[in-house]
Design a protein around this motif. Structure first.
Motif, PDB file in Angstrom:
ATOM      1  N   ASP A  77     -32.648 -19.715 -16.315  1.00  0.00           N
ATOM      2  CA  ASP A  77     -32.666 -20.516 -17.616  1.00  0.00           C
ATOM      3  C   ASP A  77     -34.051 -20.929 -18.049  1.00  0.00           C
ATOM      4  O   ASP A  77     -34.149 -20.644 -19.292  1.00  0.00           O
ATOM      5  N   TRP A  78     -34.785 -21.165 -17.089  1.00  0.00           N
ATOM      6  CA  TRP A  78     -36.246 -21.428 -17.629  1.00  0.00           C
ATOM      7  C   TRP A  78     -37.008 -20.249 -17.869  1.00  0.00           C
ATOM      8  O   TRP A  78     -37.755 -20.313 -18.931  1.00  0.00           O
ATOM      9  N   ALA A  79     -36.720 -19.245 -17.288  1.00  0.00           N
ATOM     10  CA  ALA A  79     -37.394 -17.832 -17.646  1.00  0.00           C
ATOM     11  C   ALA A  79     -36.928 -17.407 -19.275  1.00  0.00           C
ATOM     12  O   ALA A  79     -37.727 -16.981 -19.857  1.00  0.00           O
ATOM     13  N   ALA A  80     -35.644 -17.709 -18.991  1.00  0.00           N
ATOM     14  CA  ALA A  80     -35.132 -16.935 -20.491  1.00  0.00           C
ATOM     15  C   ALA A  80     -35.242 -17.988 -21.740  1.00  0.00           C
ATOM     16  O   ALA A  80     -35.535 -17.598 -22.843  1.00  0.00           O
ATOM     17  N   ASN A  81     -35.310 -19.326 -21.486  1.00  0.00           N
ATOM     18  CA  ASN A  81     -35.550 -20.150 -22.529  1.00  0.00           C
ATOM     19  C   ASN A  81     -37.063 -20.752 -22.631  1.00  0.00           C
ATOM     20  O   ASN A  81     -37.289 -21.339 -23.534  1.00  0.00           O
ATOM     21  N   GLY A  82     -37.780 -20.665 -21.512  1.00  0.00           N
ATOM     22  CA  GLY A  82     -39.059 -21.429 -21.526  1.00  0.00           C
ATOM     23  C   GLY A  82     -38.980 -22.873 -21.545  1.00  0.00           C
ATOM     24  O   GLY A  82     -40.413 -23.151 -21.614  1.00  0.00           O
ATOM     25  N   ASP A  83     -38.126 -23.549 -21.467  1.00  0.00           N
ATOM     26  CA  ASP A  83     -38.105 -24.898 -21.383  1.00  0.00           C
ATOM     27  C   ASP A  83     -37.428 -25.501 -20.073  1.00  0.00           C
ATOM     28  O   ASP A  83     -36.237 -25.416 -19.971  1.00  0.00           O
ATOM     29  N   LEU A  84     -38.242 -26.016 -19.382  1.00  0.00           N
ATOM     30  CA  LEU A  84     -37.951 -26.337 -17.965  1.00  0.00           C
ATOM     31  C   LEU A  84     -36.864 -27.792 -17.943  1.00  0.00           C
ATOM     32  O   LEU A  84     -36.141 -27.858 -17.399  1.00  0.00           O
ATOM     33  N   GLY A  85     -37.361 -28.418 -18.900  1.00  0.00           N
ATOM     34  CA  GLY A  85     -36.472 -29.952 -19.164  1.00  0.00           C
ATOM     35  C   GLY A  85     -35.175 -29.515 -19.387  1.00  0.00           C
ATOM     36  O   GLY A  85     -34.173 -30.214 -18.946  1.00  0.00           O
ATOM     37  N   ALA A  86     -34.682 -28.650 -20.403  1.00  0.00           N
ATOM     38  CA  ALA A  86     -33.561 -28.442 -20.891  1.00  0.00           C
ATOM     39  C   ALA A  86     -32.665 -27.424 -19.802  1.00  0.00           C
ATOM     40  O   ALA A  86     -31.733 -27.571 -19.610  1.00  0.00           O
ATOM     41  N   ALA A  87     -33.563 -26.662 -19.117  1.00  0.00           N
ATOM     42  CA  ALA A  87     -33.137 -25.947 -17.905  1.00  0.00           C
ATOM     43  C   ALA A  87     -32.403 -27.059 -17.057  1.00  0.00           C
ATOM     44  O   ALA A  87     -31.318 -26.628 -16.360  1.00  0.00           O
ATOM     45  N   ILE A  88     -33.133 -28.005 -16.769  1.00  0.00           N
ATOM     46  CA  ILE A  88     -32.696 -28.682 -15.532  1.00  0.00           C
ATOM     47  C   ILE A  88     -31.401 -29.497 -16.158  1.00  0.00           C
ATOM     48  O   ILE A  88     -30.581 -29.963 -15.575  1.00  0.00           O
ATOM     49  N   ASP A  89     -31.638 -30.204 -17.454  1.00  0.00           N
ATOM     50  CA  ASP A  89     -30.380 -31.010 -17.943  1.00  0.00           C
ATOM     51  C   ASP A  89     -28.938 -29.903 -18.036  1.00  0.00           C
ATOM     52  O   ASP A  89     -28.155 -30.436 -17.632  1.00  0.00           O
ATOM     53  N   ARG A  90     -29.374 -28.731 -18.164  1.00  0.00           N
ATOM     54  CA  ARG A  90     -28.084 -27.769 -18.252  1.00  0.00           C
ATOM     55  C   ARG A  90     -27.518 -27.573 -16.648  1.00  0.00           C
ATOM     56  O   ARG A  90     -26.486 -27.522 -16.350  1.00  0.00           O
ATOM     57  N   GLY A  91     -28.639 -27.535 -15.679  1.00  0.00           N
ATOM     58  CA  GLY A  91     -28.320 -27.513 -14.475  1.00  0.00           C
ATOM     59  C   GLY A  91     -27.461 -28.785 -13.889  1.00  0.00           C
ATOM     60  O   GLY A  91     -26.794 -28.493 -12.978  1.00  0.00           O
ATOM     61  N   TRP A  92     -27.477 -29.816 -14.622  1.00  0.00           N
ATOM     62  CA  TRP A  92     -26.630 -30.763 -14.144  1.00  0.00           C
ATOM     63  C   TRP A  92     -25.196 -30.723 -14.271  1.00  0.00           C
ATOM     64  O   TRP A  92     -24.541 -30.988 -13.398  1.00  0.00           O
ATOM     65  N   LEU A  93     -24.872 -30.067 -15.252  1.00  0.00           N
ATOM     66  CA  LEU A  93     -23.552 -29.727 -15.794  1.00  0.00           C
ATOM     67  C   LEU A  93     -23.146 -28.488 -14.544  1.00  0.00           C
ATOM     68  O   LEU A  93     -22.110 -28.530 -14.299  1.00  0.00           O
ATOM     69  N   ARG A  94     -23.916 -27.631 -14.281  1.00  0.00           N
ATOM     70  CA  ARG A  94     -23.526 -26.577 -13.033  1.00  0.00           C
ATOM     71  C   ARG A  94     -23.426 -27.398 -11.813  1.00  0.00           C
ATOM     72  O   ARG A  94     -22.537 -27.024 -11.034  1.00  0.00           O
ATOM     73  N   LEU A  95     -24.388 -28.339 -11.514  1.00  0.00           N
ATOM     74  CA  LEU A  95     -24.137 -29.112 -10.131  1.00  0.00           C
ATOM     75  C   LEU A  95     -22.969 -29.866  -9.970  1.00  0.00           C
ATOM     76  O   LEU A  95     -22.249 -29.856  -9.088  1.00  0.00           O
ATOM     77  N   ARG A  96     -22.263 -30.354 -11.183  1.00  0.00           N
ATOM     78  CA  ARG A  96     -21.105 -30.943 -11.080  1.00  0.00           C
ATOM     79  C   ARG A  96     -20.036 -29.944 -10.668  1.00  0.00           C
ATOM     80  O   ARG A  96     -19.050 -30.391  -9.739  1.00  0.00           O
ATOM     81  N   ILE A  97     -20.104 -29.067 -11.116  1.00  0.00           N
ATOM     82  CA  ILE A  97     -19.047 -27.879 -10.817  1.00  0.00           C
ATOM     83  C   ILE A  97     -19.125 -27.296  -9.419  1.00  0.00           C
ATOM     84  O   ILE A  97     -18.279 -27.238  -8.535  1.00  0.00           O
ATOM     85  N   LEU A  98     -20.495 -27.007  -9.099  1.00  0.00           N
ATOM     86  CA  LEU A  98     -20.834 -26.832  -7.701  1.00  0.00           C
ATOM     87  C   LEU A  98     -20.407 -28.057  -6.575  1.00  0.00           C
ATOM     88  O   LEU A  98     -19.854 -27.748  -5.504  1.00  0.00           O
ATOM     89  N   LEU A  99     -20.446 -29.257  -6.973  1.00  0.00           N
ATOM     90  CA  LEU A  99     -20.060 -30.107  -5.994  1.00  0.00           C
ATOM     91  C   LEU A  99     -18.429 -30.482  -5.931  1.00  0.00           C
ATOM     92  O   LEU A  99     -18.148 -30.628  -4.725  1.00  0.00           O
ATOM     93  N   GLU A 100     -17.844 -30.094  -6.778  1.00  0.00           N
ATOM     94  CA  GLU A 100     -16.318 -30.138  -6.954  1.00  0.00           C
ATOM     95  C   GLU A 100     -15.915 -28.909  -5.912  1.00  0.00           C
ATOM     96  O   GLU A 100     -14.996 -29.061  -5.185  1.00  0.00           O
ATOM     97  N   ILE A 101     -16.661 -27.647  -5.962  1.00  0.00           N
ATOM     98  CA  ILE A 101     -16.134 -26.800  -5.110  1.00  0.00           C
ATOM     99  C   ILE A 101     -16.674 -26.806  -3.546  1.00  0.00           C
ATOM    100  O   ILE A 101     -15.740 -26.632  -2.801  1.00  0.00           O
ATOM    101  N   ALA A 102     -17.896 -27.617  -3.460  1.00  0.00           N
ATOM    102  CA  ALA A 102     -18.130 -27.945  -2.200  1.00  0.00           C
ATOM    103  C   ALA A 102     -17.187 -28.915  -1.818  1.00  0.00           C
ATOM    104  O   ALA A 102     -17.006 -28.827  -0.227  1.00  0.00           O
TER     105      ALA A 102
END
Length: 109
Positions: A77-102
């Motif tokens: 995400d960071w490489a595609a958009n060039g914004d690390l902060g926004a990539a981390i913010d979107r990563g929090w949403l992915r982390l919630r899904i991964l925690l439910e799977i875990a």
């Protein structure tokens, strides 16, 4: 002085290489478990106590894969958009899904 454009391209590439190195170091025990389970599956009869003990621990392999994929999505995400902060913010949403799977994986192991 390095060209800012080259530096912008080099940072995600360096982060991806660092991820690969860390995933290799952390994933070695997980892959060892995967090999043990594979060998046990072919050497022991299905249903034997040894076979059942050998399949415990698959969650370690799953957690390693999930962690590596999660970090890789942030780097991508960071490489595609060039914004690390926004990539981390979107990563929090992915982390919630991964925690439910875990949690589901931990319940079954």
């Amino acid at each position: 002085m390095p060209d800012p454009m080259m530096l912008e391209l080099a940072l995600p590439a360096f982060a991806a290489l660092a991820l690969l190195a860390c995933a290799t170091v952390v994933g070695a025990p997980a892959m060892r478990k995967l090999i043990t389970v594979y060998e046990a599956k072919h050497e022991l009869k299905h249903g034997s106590a040894g076979w059942l003990r050998s399949i415990r621990g698959w969650s370690m392999v799953a957690f390693w894969l999930m962690t590596t994929c999660f970090i890789a999505t942030i780097i991508g995400d960071w490489a595609a958009n060039g914004d690390l902060g926004a990539a981390i913010d979107r990563g929090w949403l992915r982390l919630r899904i991964l925690l439910e799977i875990a949690m589901a994986i931990m319940e079954s192991d």
